[in-house]
Every structure is written in structure tokens, then in C-alpha cells.
Design a protein around this motif. Structure first.
Motif, mmCIF file in Angstrom:
data_model
loop_
_atom_site.group_PDB
_atom_site.id
_atom_site.type_symbol
_atom_site.label_atom_id
_atom_site.label_comp_id
_atom_site.label_asym_id
_atom_site.label_seq_id
_atom_site.Cartn_x
_atom_site.Cartn_y
_atom_site.Cartn_z
ATOM 1 N N ASP A 64 43.227 -14.601 -45.094
ATOM 2 C CA ASP A 64 43.453 -14.164 -45.022
ATOM 3 C C ASP A 64 44.573 -13.098 -45.359
ATOM 4 O O ASP A 64 45.101 -13.102 -44.793
ATOM 5 C CB ASP A 64 44.446 -14.932 -44.361
ATOM 6 C CG ASP A 64 44.904 -14.569 -42.465
ATOM 7 O OD1 ASP A 64 44.396 -13.279 -41.737
ATOM 8 O OD2 ASP A 64 45.338 -15.258 -41.503
ATOM 9 N N ILE A 65 44.095 -11.997 -45.392
ATOM 10 C CA ILE A 65 44.521 -10.694 -46.031
ATOM 11 C C ILE A 65 45.405 -9.985 -44.700
ATOM 12 O O ILE A 65 44.211 -9.194 -44.121
ATOM 13 C CB ILE A 65 43.400 -9.969 -47.210
ATOM 14 C CG1 ILE A 65 43.021 -11.205 -48.255
ATOM 15 C CG2 ILE A 65 44.391 -8.625 -47.560
ATOM 16 C CD1 ILE A 65 42.080 -10.394 -48.884
ATOM 17 N N PRO A 66 46.445 -9.619 -45.284
ATOM 18 C CA PRO A 66 46.521 -8.670 -43.768
ATOM 19 C C PRO A 66 46.317 -7.433 -43.543
ATOM 20 O O PRO A 66 46.087 -5.966 -45.155
ATOM 21 C CB PRO A 66 48.656 -7.970 -44.309
ATOM 22 C CG PRO A 66 48.904 -9.386 -45.664
ATOM 23 C CD PRO A 66 47.427 -9.906 -46.382
ATOM 24 N N ASN A 74 39.124 -4.852 -48.304
ATOM 25 C CA ASN A 74 37.484 -4.322 -48.764
ATOM 26 C C ASN A 74 36.744 -4.855 -50.098
ATOM 27 O O ASN A 74 35.984 -4.202 -50.279
ATOM 28 C CB ASN A 74 37.603 -3.396 -47.791
ATOM 29 C CG ASN A 74 37.930 -3.053 -46.296
ATOM 30 O OD1 ASN A 74 37.450 -3.797 -45.347
ATOM 31 N ND2 ASN A 74 38.033 -1.751 -45.976
ATOM 32 N N TRP A 75 38.470 -4.112 -50.757
ATOM 33 C CA TRP A 75 37.314 -4.450 -52.236
ATOM 34 C C TRP A 75 36.792 -5.721 -52.709
ATOM 35 O O TRP A 75 35.682 -6.002 -52.936
ATOM 36 C CB TRP A 75 38.526 -4.122 -52.981
ATOM 37 C CG TRP A 75 38.377 -4.572 -54.148
ATOM 38 C CD1 TRP A 75 37.612 -3.446 -55.371
ATOM 39 C CD2 TRP A 75 38.732 -5.715 -54.773
ATOM 40 N NE1 TRP A 75 37.476 -4.579 -56.628
ATOM 41 C CE2 TRP A 75 38.028 -5.871 -56.957
ATOM 42 C CE3 TRP A 75 39.270 -7.106 -54.762
ATOM 43 C CZ2 TRP A 75 38.751 -6.314 -57.297
ATOM 44 C CZ3 TRP A 75 39.572 -8.136 -55.518
ATOM 45 C CH2 TRP A 75 38.917 -7.575 -56.592
ATOM 46 N N LEU A 76 37.842 -6.888 -51.845
ATOM 47 C CA LEU A 76 36.667 -8.370 -51.950
ATOM 48 C C LEU A 76 35.684 -8.727 -51.626
ATOM 49 O O LEU A 76 35.048 -9.021 -51.845
ATOM 50 C CB LEU A 76 38.473 -8.955 -51.477
ATOM 51 C CG LEU A 76 37.977 -11.134 -51.671
ATOM 52 C CD1 LEU A 76 37.503 -11.452 -53.013
ATOM 53 C CD2 LEU A 76 38.850 -11.580 -50.778
ATOM 54 N N ARG A 77 35.745 -8.124 -50.628
ATOM 55 C CA ARG A 77 34.398 -8.322 -50.005
ATOM 56 C C ARG A 77 33.485 -7.539 -50.635
ATOM 57 O O ARG A 77 31.930 -7.977 -50.516
ATOM 58 C CB ARG A 77 33.971 -7.132 -48.202
ATOM 59 C CG ARG A 77 35.169 -8.672 -47.518
ATOM 60 C CD ARG A 77 35.095 -7.767 -45.916
ATOM 61 N NE ARG A 77 35.893 -8.768 -44.626
ATOM 62 C CZ ARG A 77 36.521 -8.579 -44.156
ATOM 63 N NH1 ARG A 77 36.749 -7.363 -44.036
ATOM 64 N NH2 ARG A 77 37.153 -9.566 -43.377
ATOM 65 N N ARG A 78 33.792 -6.245 -51.045
ATOM 66 C CA ARG A 78 32.686 -5.773 -51.895
ATOM 67 C C ARG A 78 31.646 -6.323 -52.937
ATOM 68 O O ARG A 78 30.804 -6.959 -54.187
ATOM 69 C CB ARG A 78 32.603 -4.441 -52.251
ATOM 70 C CG ARG A 78 32.602 -3.426 -51.515
ATOM 71 C CD ARG A 78 32.837 -1.807 -51.912
ATOM 72 N NE ARG A 78 33.988 -2.191 -52.632
ATOM 73 C CZ ARG A 78 35.241 -1.348 -52.086
ATOM 74 N NH1 ARG A 78 35.782 -1.653 -50.895
ATOM 75 N NH2 ARG A 78 36.461 -0.826 -52.954
ATOM 76 N N ILE A 107 41.495 -9.890 -58.945
ATOM 77 C CA ILE A 107 42.490 -10.506 -57.724
ATOM 78 C C ILE A 107 44.035 -10.847 -57.443
ATOM 79 O O ILE A 107 44.306 -10.754 -57.049
ATOM 80 C CB ILE A 107 41.481 -12.305 -57.642
ATOM 81 C CG1 ILE A 107 40.559 -12.016 -56.805
ATOM 82 C CG2 ILE A 107 42.633 -12.726 -56.685
ATOM 83 C CD1 ILE A 107 39.648 -13.222 -56.482
ATOM 84 N N HIS A 108 43.795 -11.648 -58.590
ATOM 85 C CA HIS A 108 45.932 -11.247 -59.089
ATOM 86 C C HIS A 108 46.571 -9.919 -59.166
ATOM 87 O O HIS A 108 47.505 -10.043 -58.342
ATOM 88 C CB HIS A 108 46.012 -12.025 -59.924
ATOM 89 C CG HIS A 108 47.024 -12.793 -60.694
ATOM 90 N ND1 HIS A 108 48.263 -13.420 -60.708
ATOM 91 C CD2 HIS A 108 48.028 -12.495 -61.899
ATOM 92 C CE1 HIS A 108 49.179 -13.262 -60.965
ATOM 93 N NE2 HIS A 108 49.031 -12.823 -61.400
ATOM 94 N N LYS A 109 45.782 -9.155 -59.116
ATOM 95 C CA LYS A 109 46.293 -7.900 -59.662
ATOM 96 C C LYS A 109 46.536 -7.153 -58.386
ATOM 97 O O LYS A 109 47.201 -6.413 -58.186
ATOM 98 C CB LYS A 109 45.295 -6.820 -60.910
ATOM 99 C CG LYS A 109 45.829 -6.157 -61.150
ATOM 100 C CD LYS A 109 45.251 -5.241 -62.925
ATOM 101 C CE LYS A 109 43.442 -6.098 -62.782
ATOM 102 N NZ LYS A 109 43.007 -4.379 -63.407
ATOM 103 N N HIS A 110 45.602 -7.285 -57.783
ATOM 104 C CA HIS A 110 45.524 -6.976 -56.215
ATOM 105 C C HIS A 110 46.317 -7.832 -55.567
ATOM 106 O O HIS A 110 46.488 -7.731 -53.936
ATOM 107 C CB HIS A 110 44.200 -6.712 -55.630
ATOM 108 C CG HIS A 110 42.894 -6.130 -55.839
ATOM 109 N ND1 HIS A 110 43.183 -5.008 -55.425
ATOM 110 C CD2 HIS A 110 42.457 -6.484 -57.156
ATOM 111 C CE1 HIS A 110 41.838 -4.233 -55.829
ATOM 112 N NE2 HIS A 110 41.873 -4.788 -57.283
#
Length: 131
Positions: A64-66, A74-78, A107-110
Motif C-alpha cells: 500500500d504505497i502512497p 510502478n517500479w515494484l509492479r514491473r 526495495i529498501h533503497k526505494h
């Protein structure tokens, strides 16, 4: 899955814009990978080669990303799609294999860890949709 002529033309246009393909010198209707395109494919193969024998457990990624981090979402979905995770909903994906360590670092970096949960699940009621 069939691809319409317009979709194919758009895809080829985008690949050319990114420098991944060029028209073949032998035929204007064929395309070949550029050195950059070949590098991209090699990186993609390495990402996919993380696979091991499936242990029968599913990995469920929920997030649940703000809205202000829409790009990261969108990066995570890709990334999840690249690693063959399938969407159950817009923010729930399921896959067979654990994500590689470098993805957890990214993921941590983002700064997505507060908004993300990864669960390992023994069985899903109708997994035929996921295979």
C-alpha cells in the motif's frame, strides 16, 4: 496471445527509441538487437536464472504505497512481473519463487519496506489461475 498490428508497431517504436533494436540491414521489415539490446537481454536472463526447483510454497507480496511514491509503486509492479509474479489485485501479487537478494536491497533503497509485506503461503485455494 495475438498482437494487433498497432500494438506491435508501438512496441517496435518504443524498442527503437530505447536503442534496443534497429532495422535489419538485410530487410526493412525485420529488426535486430543492438549491442545495448543484447546487454538488456543478458541482464534479463540473469534475473530469470535465479529460479530453483519450486518448494510448493507461494510468495504473496502485498503493498500500500502512497500516491506521492507512484513511481516506486510502478517500479515494484514491473519488477514483480519480471520475476513472474502475477497480480491478484493492483497491490497483491503472487509468485512461486523468492525474490533475489538484490531486489530486497532495491526495495529498501526505494524506502518501500514500511508499505510492503511478503508472506510465504503453503497453499492457495484455486492455484490453477496462477500456474
Amino acid at each position: 496471445k495475438e498482437v494487433s498490428g498497432v500494438n506491435l508497431a508501438n512496441t517496435i517504436y518504443r524498442l527503437k527509441q530505447k536503442g534496443l533494436v534497429v532495422e535489419s540491414p538485410k530487410s526493412k521489415s525485420n529488426y535486430v538487437l543492438t549491442p545495448v539490446g543484447r546487454q538488456f537481454i543478458d541482464k534479463l536472463k540473469k534475473r530469470i536464472s535465479y529460479r530453483i526447483n519450486w518448494d510448493g510454497k507461494w510468495r504473496l507480496v502485498t503493498f500500500d504505497i502512497p500516491e506521492k511514491q507512484k513511481r516506486d509503486r510502478n517500479w515494484l509492479r514491473r519488477i514483480l512481473r519480471i520475476y513472474e509474479y502475477r497480480p491478484l489485485h493492483k497491490s497483491v501479487f503472487v509468485g512461486k519463487f523468492p525474490l533475489p537478494e538484490n531486489i530486497y536491497r532495491d526495495i529498501h533503497k526505494h524506502k518501500l519496506t514500511p508499505f510492503l509485506h511478503i508472506l510465504t503461503v503453503g497453499e492457495i485455494d484455486d492455484d490453477s489461475k496462477l500456474l
